[in-house]
Every structure is written in structure tokens, then in C-alpha cells.
Design an enzyme around this catalytic site. Structure first.
Site, PDB file in Angstrom:
ATOM      1  N   ASP A 204       0.862  -1.184   0.000  1.00 23.03           N
ATOM      2  CA  ASP A 204       0.000   0.000   0.000  1.00 23.03           C
ATOM      3  C   ASP A 204       0.894   1.229   0.000  1.00 23.03           C
ATOM      4  OD1 ASP A 204       1.086   0.251   2.519  1.00 23.03           O
ATOM      5  OD2 ASP A 204      -0.831   0.219   3.583  1.00 23.03           O
ATOM      6  N   ASP A 206       1.471   4.645   2.342  1.00 20.45           N
ATOM      7  CA  ASP A 206       1.107   5.228   3.632  1.00 20.45           C
ATOM      8  C   ASP A 206       1.498   6.701   3.676  1.00 20.45           C
ATOM      9  OD1 ASP A 206       0.497   2.565   5.086  1.00 20.45           O
ATOM     10  OD2 ASP A 206       2.509   2.230   4.303  1.00 20.45           O
ATOM     11  N   ASP A 276      -3.178   4.393   2.740  1.00 22.48           N
ATOM     12  CA  ASP A 276      -3.507   4.667   4.145  1.00 22.48           C
ATOM     13  C   ASP A 276      -3.183   6.119   4.466  1.00 22.48           C
ATOM     14  OD1 ASP A 276      -4.368   2.139   4.562  1.00 22.48           O
ATOM     15  OD2 ASP A 276      -2.989   1.682   6.202  1.00 22.48           O
TER      16      ASP A 276
END
Ligand code: DCP
Ligand code: MG
Length: 352
Positions: A204, A206, A276
Site C-alpha cells: 500500500d 502510507d 492509508d
């Protein structure tokens, strides 16, 4: 040929937060094996065993060269009997039968596939497996009710499984950065997680967002999300023009700060990427930056060090001195390491 008495054992400190560990790993075969057993334990809700394997893997990652002989491991911390058996198996036979049979087990494979769906944890996966669901097709056919995150996770399974490249992360940073600037011009955004540690890919992207004036970060997250959502849903063409090569669509806010987005590569193909977002008040920024840079084990070890060695409680919000009964302020990561009595370790050496 060396005999055991000529082998110099390795030596490393006991906590991962006392060690410098870059991405260069001389023992990848061993650490991959231990990480797989850690993953299997975590997926089976055996967190204690999981951490033990993670700690053992982290010790091997920190060694300056490849392990060739068991006697080199004498005196090393965190290597329990189980981990040592696995290492010995691999050094002697090239593979570990336990690792191989775990990898091939139907249960492990099913847990991997099902928890690979965004929004599905090990408990849900376990329940599904007990109901005879082992793969995505069986899940689709089962008529199980899925929440919004899980529906999206299933729909974009292949995209989300595919690692995010640094180039994609930087492109997304540009877009989220523009969104942040337009909802709050003075707000700051930093890339954290694995990319801050120098990784070239991640599962992902962040981000940590803050505002130089305490309190001005309040309400930033919803504004940011609705800015991104409105941009994309109402002005698809404009966004394409604004971001020319790569653009992104915040497509749903699943939980506190986990978002799923689409970016378009030159091909104009849409692709789902996990992003995120964390917003932190400036007074907590250093703690949030340290807490969200990772690695996960490095973070865990920092908290263990703080608690066991210093009588302090560390989180991604604050550092609390249990004996003095007070919070300790810090405005940089360097200050936090100093308060913890640790040598500063830069992000690219926190790859425990
Ligand atoms: N984090 C943590 N504990 C968790 C989740 C996250 O300490 N349970 C912190 C440490 C992580 C960081 O947040 O490094 C980001 O979480 P990721 O799961 O994204 O981890 P990475 O960015 O390190 O890995 P990847 O490169 O696969 O995204
Ligand atoms: Mg990450």
C-alpha cells in the site's frame, strides 16, 4: 574446511530497535522460511508464535553475512529451539520440511487467498474455511454477505495483490499532496511506511498529514476525502487533464484511514491501490512519523524496549514515563530515540 572451533559466532543486540538493518539481507532463504512460519502462525491466531518467528528472522536479517554453520549462531538472541531446527534443516538439506508442508497445506493456501481480500481478517477467513470456502470462486458462489470493504476487496483482488511501485507511490503522493494543499494550504504530507524505509515496492502507500498550527488539522480528513471523491466523480475529464499521466480516484472510505484508490497508468487502465492516510496534530507528529514508518517488528520492539527497559509506554501518539507519571514531549524522531536511551536509527535501517 573449517571445524567448529574456527567459526566466529555472530553477535547482535537483543532488541531490533538497537540494530541497524538495511534492505540488504544475506540470509533471505532462511528469513523467508521463518517469515512464512510467522505468517502461518499469525493467520492461525497464534500471535505469540508469530512474533517469535518474526524476531528470529529479524536477527538473521541483521547479520553481516550468510549463515553457513549452526555454530555461528551460538549466543544470538531470539533464536528459539523451533527456529533453530528450521535453520538447521535448511542449512543441511536446502529446505525445511515443515516450511514446505505448510506452504502446500490447503488450509494455509486458503487462509492466504481469503485474507488477501481487503477487509477480510483471519477470523472471518477461518469461519469461511469451516464452511467449506477455500477460494474466491467458492466465496462468490456461497452467497456470504460481504461488507462494503470486502465487496471492493473481492472486486479488485488482482489489483490489490499486485505490489505498488515507488513510481506509483510518488504519483499518488503528488495527487494527494495537491488535494491536501487545496483543502488546507499549510498542511504537510509525508510518505511513511515501507517507502520511507527505502523499499521500492509496497502493499500500500502510507501517508502522514499534519498542520503547523495545533488544532488546524481537525476536520482535515473528511474534507480531504470529499475533495478527492468530488473531483473524480464529477470532473473525470478534468482530473484526467490535471494529472495527465497518472490520476487517482478515492473510491471509498472504508475505515478510519484506509482508502482504496484507482490510478491510471499511461495505458489509461484503471488500477486499485491501497492508500492509508493518517492525520496527526503537530504535537504528536514525531510519534506518528516514528510509529507509521515501521517496520512492524521494529515498532513492536521499540514499544517492548520502552516498556521493559525504560518503564515507559510508547505509541504513535505519545511517550509516557510510567514512574514519573508524565508525558514526554518530542518534536523529532531523534528526540524520541534519545528519550528512550537508544542510538538513532534512520528509516532505511529500520527494516527489521
Ligand atoms: N504499523 C504498525 N502496526 C500495525 C500496522 C502498521 O506498527 N499493526 C506501522 C508500521 C508499518 C506502518 O505502520 O510499517 C505501515 O503499515 P504497512 O502495513 O503499510 O507496512 P509497510 O508499509 O511497512 O509494508 P508495505 O511496504 O508492504 O506496505
Ligand atoms: Mg505500507
Amino acid at each position: 574446511l573449517m571445524n567448529d572451533s574456527e567459526v566466529t559466532p555472530f553477535s547482535v543486540p537483543g532488541y531490533a530497535c538497537q540494530r541497524r538493518c538495511t534492505l540488504e539481507n544475506h540470509n533471505a532463504v532462511l528469513t523467508d522460511a521463518l517469515s512464512l512460519l510467522a505468517e502461518n502462525a499469525e493467520l492461525s491466531d497464534e500471535d505469540g508464535r508469530g512474533v517469535a518467528f518474526r524476531r528470529a528472522a529479524a536477527v538473521l536479517k541483521a547479520l553481516p553475512s550468510a549463515v553457513t554453520n549452526m555454530s555461528q549462531l551460538t549466543g544470538l538472541p531470539c533464536l528459539g529451539g523451533h527456529s533453530l531446527r528450521v535453520i538447521k534443516d535448511i542449512l543441511e538439506n536446502g529446505t525445511s520440511s515443515e516450511v514446505e508442508s505448510t506452504k502446500e497445506s490447503e488450509r494455509f493456501k486458503a487462509l492466504k487467498v481469503l485474507t488477501g481480500i481487503f477487509g477480510v481478517g483471519s477470523k472471518t477467513a477461518d469461519r469461511w474455511i469451516r464452511e467449506g470456502i477455500h477460494n474466491l470462486q467458492q466465496l462468490r458462489d456461497s452467497g456470504q454477505t460481504l461488507n462494503r470493504a470486502q465487496q471492493a476487496g473481492l472486486e479488485h483482488y488482482d489489483d490489490i495483490k499486485q505490489p505498488v511501485s515507488l513510481a506509483e507511490a510518488e504519483a499518488i503522493r503528488g495527487i494527494v499532496g495537491r488535494a491536501v494543499a487545496s483543502v488546507s494550504p499549510e498542511a504537510q504530507i509525508v510518505l511513511t511506511g515501507g517507502f520511507r524505509r527505502g523499499k521500492l515496492t509496497g502493499h500500500d502507500v502510507d501517508f502522514l498529514i499534519t498542520h503547523p498550527e495545533e488544532g488546524s488539522e481537525v476536520g482535515l480528513m473528511p474534507k480531504l476525502v470529499s475533495w478527492l471523491e468530488s473531483r473524480v466523480s464529477c470532473h473525470l475529464q478534468n482530473v484526467l487533464l490535471i494529472c495527465d499521466v497518472i490520476f487517482l480516484l478515492m473510491f471509498a472510505l472504508f475505515c478510519r484511514f484506509s482508502l482504496c484508490c484507482f490510478i491510471d497508468k499511461q495505458t489509461r487502465r484503471w488500477r486499485a491501490v491501497r492508500v492509508d492516510l493518517v492525520v496527526s496534530p503537530i504535537s504528536q507528529f514525531a510519534f506518528a512519523l516514528l510509529g507509521w514508518t515501521g517496520s512492524k517488528l521494529f515498532e513492536r520492539e521499540l514499544r517492548r524496549w520502552a516498556g521493559h527497559e525504560k518503564g515507559m509506554s510508547l505509541s504513535s501518539h505519545a511517550l509516557y514515563d510510567n514512574k514519573q507519571g508524565r508525558y514526554i514531549r518530542a518534536s523529532s524522531e531523534e528526540e524520541i530515540f534519545a528519550h528512550l536511551g537508544l542510538e538513532f536509527i534512520p528509516p532505511n535501517e529500520r527494516n527489521a
